[in-house]
Structure formats: structure tokens, C-alpha cells
Design a protein around this motif. Structure first.
Motif, mmCIF file in Angstrom:
data_model
loop_
_atom_site.group_PDB
_atom_site.id
_atom_site.type_symbol
_atom_site.label_atom_id
_atom_site.label_comp_id
_atom_site.label_asym_id
_atom_site.label_seq_id
_atom_site.Cartn_x
_atom_site.Cartn_y
_atom_site.Cartn_z
ATOM 1 N N PHE A 78 -26.053 3.920 -2.100
ATOM 2 C CA PHE A 78 -27.414 3.665 -2.585
ATOM 3 C C PHE A 78 -28.306 4.875 -2.348
ATOM 4 C CE2 PHE A 78 -25.445 -0.211 -1.065
ATOM 5 C CZ PHE A 78 -25.647 -1.103 -2.105
ATOM 6 N N ALA A 121 -28.128 2.126 -7.366
ATOM 7 C CA ALA A 121 -26.882 1.779 -6.694
ATOM 8 C C ALA A 121 -25.747 2.452 -7.444
ATOM 9 C CB ALA A 121 -26.672 0.263 -6.669
ATOM 10 N N SER A 126 -21.646 -4.544 6.014
ATOM 11 C CA SER A 126 -22.662 -3.721 6.670
ATOM 12 C C SER A 126 -23.569 -4.584 7.525
ATOM 13 C CB SER A 126 -23.515 -2.982 5.634
ATOM 14 O OG SER A 126 -24.472 -3.857 5.044
ATOM 15 N N TYR A 146 -22.958 -5.062 0.777
ATOM 16 C CA TYR A 146 -23.828 -4.314 1.667
ATOM 17 C C TYR A 146 -25.280 -4.747 1.514
ATOM 18 C CZ TYR A 146 -19.843 -1.012 1.878
ATOM 19 O OH TYR A 146 -18.609 -0.430 2.041
ATOM 20 N N TYR A 147 -26.000 -4.703 2.638
ATOM 21 C CA TYR A 147 -27.436 -4.989 2.635
ATOM 22 C C TYR A 147 -28.202 -3.693 2.414
ATOM 23 C CZ TYR A 147 -32.005 -6.697 4.157
ATOM 24 O OH TYR A 147 -33.331 -7.046 4.205
ATOM 25 N N TYR A 148 -29.119 -3.711 1.433
ATOM 26 C CA TYR A 148 -29.928 -2.521 1.147
ATOM 27 C C TYR A 148 -31.316 -2.939 0.693
ATOM 28 C CZ TYR A 148 -31.493 1.809 -1.194
ATOM 29 O OH TYR A 148 -32.195 2.915 -1.589
ATOM 30 N N ASN A 149 -32.313 -2.573 1.475
ATOM 31 C CA ASN A 149 -33.727 -2.742 1.121
ATOM 32 C C ASN A 149 -34.060 -4.141 0.614
ATOM 33 O OD1 ASN A 149 -33.983 -0.115 1.901
ATOM 34 N ND2 ASN A 149 -34.441 0.721 -0.125
ATOM 35 N N ARG A 187 -36.806 -0.230 5.144
ATOM 36 C CA ARG A 187 -36.562 0.469 3.882
ATOM 37 C C ARG A 187 -35.917 1.829 4.138
ATOM 38 N NH1 ARG A 187 -36.993 -3.776 2.061
ATOM 39 N NH2 ARG A 187 -38.254 -4.543 0.321
ATOM 40 N N GLU A 194 -31.856 6.191 1.369
ATOM 41 C CA GLU A 194 -30.450 6.413 1.025
ATOM 42 C C GLU A 194 -29.589 5.626 1.988
ATOM 43 O OE1 GLU A 194 -29.143 10.545 -0.247
ATOM 44 O OE2 GLU A 194 -28.227 10.426 1.744
ATOM 45 N N LEU A 195 -28.473 5.100 1.497
ATOM 46 C CA LEU A 195 -27.547 4.397 2.379
ATOM 47 C C LEU A 195 -26.113 4.610 1.930
ATOM 48 C CD1 LEU A 195 -26.950 2.425 4.717
ATOM 49 C CD2 LEU A 195 -27.124 0.557 3.047
ATOM 50 N N VAL A 228 -22.859 3.251 3.796
ATOM 51 C CA VAL A 228 -22.573 2.376 4.929
ATOM 52 C C VAL A 228 -21.640 3.041 5.935
ATOM 53 C CG1 VAL A 228 -21.426 0.210 5.554
ATOM 54 C CG2 VAL A 228 -23.103 0.261 3.703
ATOM 55 N N TYR A 285 -31.408 2.221 11.794
ATOM 56 C CA TYR A 285 -32.372 1.638 10.867
ATOM 57 C C TYR A 285 -33.802 1.737 11.375
ATOM 58 C CZ TYR A 285 -28.577 -0.464 8.147
ATOM 59 O OH TYR A 285 -27.470 -0.665 7.363
#
Length: 504
Positions: free
Chosen positions: A109, A114, A402, A457-460, A488, A491-492, A494, A500
Motif C-alpha cells: 500500500f 493498493a 498483519s 492486511y489492515y491499512y488505514n 494513518r 505506506e505499508l 507488511v 505504528y
């Protein structure tokens, strides 16, 4: 050179009816140990020259009848039926991109985008509106398994399928051929809607997965690969380590193989009737803010010191010869004092989530990181496996997940192939438990078929799952994850785990 196509039309969302399913529901379906074999974990997809995973195992009449009865009784969902807990709600699903017929794999991400890997290349989604993701680019560049990550203007793609050359128009070539190519491709994504192929680096035994350890001027790429053979000119035994690729940010075209770091000078775990021999690593998760990395290396779990990014050093190694068949991936807790290792029993193609297999095989192993400095050691605590038994037609085993960034708790989302997406809490390391789930019913009633979620995955604020049917977007509504949606990231990746809360 580069191969990219743009898709300007909006991809319509396909919504599937769903019903509620009670947590912890169980039923009895017989296993397929004889079909997939507990002694075959090294089939974790793919070895050099292998194609995308395919499973078509015909069930016996009795097992087919058991699956049909379980669906009829409501103990498992119907074919392709969506079920989920009240706290994990689907908000969008985008059918898989046309033109990429290969297996969907990992996710990365950046900002509003994505990036979804595929054995045939990758897809770029605009996720500015998570309830309405849109495909904005499809890049056809075959070479399984398409493990993917991003850093600023660069995208990295793993190639673990022997190719005739490093171009996107290459064809398959046996790994026994001297000219066969495998490694890492590098793309310029300064315009995510039109990626450009800028570099490629060949690595020994290819790149099954990779992990970024970024610095200001360079990106170091830890390349994991395995299964050498005396017949493979570019993948010779013992292959007892990992390749490191150095990519200058300002001149990615100068990317090169920097070193091959020996991880197992004694050869690693030799293997037995339950567990795979070690001949390299399958995946590594780095935690750069802590100067640590965790390696899932076939028959061994490894803790690294990465304070020198170009020269990782082994601190501790552990084995689980009774329960772990194939050390597959790793996730740190937020404070770095716990590591969740996954076991990909059956290589991702087996029905490993039924009652016969049980709760401790094909599961996660939770370890505490004890001590300080060079005296750090890994200390086993417990296993976690989804409590929802799956049909004999469903490939299911622990796979990629994640953290959900919650202060004071350790909560993960995780893919289990056709076992779906699990939301689980390991704050109490000795008593981990599932607190939510999302899954589809079996693809078929009579044949063991490959499918399901590769990465979740968890993102924002949302969970994104790269399923074989396409991209799923899920929303968590649970008091135990309150506050996570305020975290927030720009970029991610994992496998390059962030701190975080230091970034808020």
C-alpha cells in the motif's frame, strides 16, 4: 523496457448475499491426509520453475456426501456463500482483473493505492474510497509468485518461476537451463497509473518472497528462496542463506546483488517425517525501528539483528519438530516482544482446517522474545488456529496477516485461504482466540480446489484481502479495536513492519 496497461473504465462491484454465522461452530468432515500428505510441506508454492498452485483432487463418495450434508445443515456456508461475524463487515469486492489469469498473491500500500501481486504481474487499485475501489492499472509481467512491495517511487516484484530472460515478454524455461532467469524486478511507480519497468536483478534460486529494509539513499531487499538442486545451474545446494539486493533510490537501474548471507552454516534443520528440511528461507519480516527481523525458514524459525541492514546477523534459532511442517511467515507484536510464526502445512493446497487435522497443525505459533541485546531468545507460548472447521474441498492453512494497530492489545487479521479472513487476539499469549471472521463457502462440493484469500492486511481503517476471486474490503466494528482507524500510514509493506504509533 516495461509492459503496462491502463484500465480507465470503472470496474463494477459484485455483491454476494451473506448470512450470519456463529463463532466457534464445528462439524465433522474427514481429512485428506493421504491426498496432500503431511510429509510434503516443501511443496509450498512454487519451487524453481513451478507454475501457480493448482489443486484438483477428487473426493471419495463418502467425503463428498459429508461435505454436501454439512452445507445442507448450515454447518458450513454454501458454494461461494459469504458469511461473517457482526464485527467484520464486507463493504466492497472487486472481481479479479481481466488479463491476469495467474494466482493472486501479496499486497502492498501507498497513499491512496493498493498494489496486488499476481503470478502474471500486478494490479493497482485506487482505494481513496474503500467502499468503491477501482482498478487503475494492470501490469502483465509473468513470473510467479509475484510477491510485491513498494518504497517511495519504486515497486519490487519477486520472480520465482524460471524465465527465458528478465523481460515481461519472457516465456517459461526449465530451471535446468543455464540461461534461465529468476530474481527481482523493479518498477518506477512515480505515476501509479502507469508503472514502468526499470531494472532486474538475478538472484540464486530466484525470489520466492522478498522483504525491504529501506534507508535514506538505498533500499536493501532481503530475498528468500529455497529448494536447490544439483541440476539447477543457478540454484545450487546447499543454498543456506538469503540474497541481498541493493537498490539506489536515485538510480534504481543500478540495482545489483550485494551479497549472499549465510544463515545456516551448519546446514539448518535436516528434516524428518513431520517437518521440512531447511534449504533457505521462505519469508522474512523486518522491524527496522527495532533493528530486528524474524525469518520463517522452512524447518527453522530465526531471529535476526539487522542494525547493519546489508549484513543481517542471526541471534536465535528455534524448531518445532512435532507440530510445524513448514515455517512460512512471521509477524511481530507492536512492542516487538512477541512473534507469530505461521506453519503452511501441505503447502497451501491441502484441506488442513478440518477436525481430523486438529487445532495445532497448520496453525500459528506464538513466541515471546526474551532477554536483551545478543541474549535475545525465542520462547514458545501457544498455538492458534481458526475454530471454524472447513470442508474437505477447501484448501485452508495459516497464511499472511498483519497487526491491527491498537494500543495495549495484540490483534491480527489473517488469511487462511478458503478458511477466509480471521480477526484474532493474542494479547494473552497463552490463550489466543478468534474474535471475528469473514469467509466464503467452498468453491465446489466434490473436488479439492485451490482458492481463497492469500493475504489479508489492515491499512488505514480497513482490511484488504487479495482473494482468488478478487479484492475484498472489510470494515472492523469492535470496541477492542477502537482507535485503530485513527492510525494513518503513507505506506505499508507488511513484511517491513512499522512502529505504528511513532509515526502518528
Amino acid at each position: 523496457m516495461h509492459t503496462s496497461t491502463r484500465e480507465d473504465a470503472v470496474t463494477s462491484l459484485h455483491r454476494t448475499p451473506f448470512r450470519r454465522r456463529r463463532l466457534g461452530v464445528t462439524f465433522v468432515v474427514a481429512g485428506l491426509l493421504a491426498a496432500v500428505g503431511m510429509t510434503g510441506p516443501a511443496a509450498a508454492v512454487p519451487g524453481p520453475g513451478d507454475e501457480a498452485p493448482t489443486v484438483q483432487e477428487q473426493l471419495s463418495d463418502s467425503r463428498r456426501a459429508q461435505t454436501e450434508a454439512a452445507i445442507e445443515s448450515g454447518e458450513i456456508p454454501g458454494i461461494d456463500e459469504i458469511v461473517h461475524s457482526d464485527n467484520l463487515t464486507p463493504v466492497a469486492d472487486v472481481p479479479r482483473a481481466e488479463g491476469l489469469a495467474g494466482t493472486n498473491s501479496d499486497l502492498a500500500f501507498q497513499g491512496r493505492y493498493a498494489f496486488a501481486g499476481n503470478y502474471d504481474g500486478f494490479v493497482v487499485y485506487d482505494i481513496r474510497r474503500p467502499s468503491d475501489p477501482r482498478i487503475v492499472a494492470r501490469v502483465l509481467c509473468p513470473g510467479g509468485q509475484g510477491d510485491i512491495s513498494v518504497s517511495d517511487d519504486l515497486l519490487f516484484l519477486s520472480v520465482d518461476s524460471s524465465r527465458s530472460d528478465d523481460s515481461c515478454s519472457s516465456t517459461g524455461l526449465p530451471a535446468t537451463e543455464e540461461e534461465a532467469w529468476e530474481g527481482v524486478r523493479v518498477f518506477d511507480i512515480s505515476d501509479p497509473r502507469s508503472p514502468e519497468y526499470v531494472a532486474a536483478v538475478e538472484t540464486p534460486c530466484g525470489s520466492h518472497t522478498h522483504t525491504l529494509v529501506p534507508e535514506r539513499r538505498n533500499v536493501y531487499v532481503y530475498v528468500s528462496s529455497y529448494s536447490p538442486s544439483p541440476t539447477f545451474p543457478d540454484c545450487q545446494p546447499p543454498h543456506d542463506g538469503i540474497s541481498i539486493v541493493k537498490v539506489p533510490r536515485d538510480h534504481p537501474e543500478r540495482a545489483r546483488l550485494s551479497s549472499f548471507e549465510v544463515v545456516f552454516p551448519d546446514g539448518g534443520f535436516p528434516g524428518d517425517e513431520n517437518s521440512s528440511a531447511t534449504s533457505g528461507c521462505h519469508d522474512i519480516t523486518a522491524y527496522p525501528d527495532l533493528d530486528l527481523a524474524a525469518g520463517a525458514c522452512m524447518g527453522d524459525g530465526v531471529l535476526f539483528d539487522i542494525s547493519e541492514a546489508d549484513s543481517p546477523r542471526v541471534i536465535d534459532t528455534v524448531r518445532d519438530e512435532e507440530h510445524f511442517a513448514f515455517w512460512h511467515s512471521a509477524t511481530f507484536s507492536q512492542d516487538g516482544r512477541k512473534i507469530v510464526f505461521t506453519d503452511e502445512l501441505g503447502g497451501g493446497g491441502g484441506a488442513m482446517c478440518n477436525e481430523e487435522i486438529g487445532p495445532e497443525l497448520g496453525a500459528n505459533g506464538i513466541y515471546h522474545v526474551r532477554g536483551r541485546g545478543d541474549d535475545l531468545r525465542l520462547d514458545f507460548q501457544s498455538y492458534f488456529k481458526i475454530p471454524r472447521h472447513q470442508a474437505d474441498t477447501e484448501n485452508c492453512v495459516a497464511h499472511n496477516g498483519s497487526l491491527v494497530p491498537v494500543r495495549g492489545r495484540d490483534i491480527m487479521v489473517q488469511s487462511w485461504y478458503q478458511g477466509g479472513v480471521s480477526l484474532w487476539d493474542f494479547t494473552d499469549s497463552g490463550n489466543p482466540r478468534e474474535i471475528g471472521y469473514f469467509e466464503r463457502g467452498p468453491i465446489t462440493e466434490d473436488v479439492l480446489s485451490f482458492g481463497g484469500s492469500w493475504s489479508a492486511y489492515y491499512y488505514n481503517g480497513y482490511v484488504y484481502s487479495n482473494d482468488q476471486k478478487g479484492l475484498d474490503v472489510l470494515r472492523i466494528d469492535d470496541r477492542r479495536t477502537d482507535g485503530a482507524d485513527r492510525v494513518r500510514l503513507d505506506e505499508l509493506n507488511v513484511q517491513t513492519q512499522p512502529d505504528y504509533f511513532s509515526r502518528r
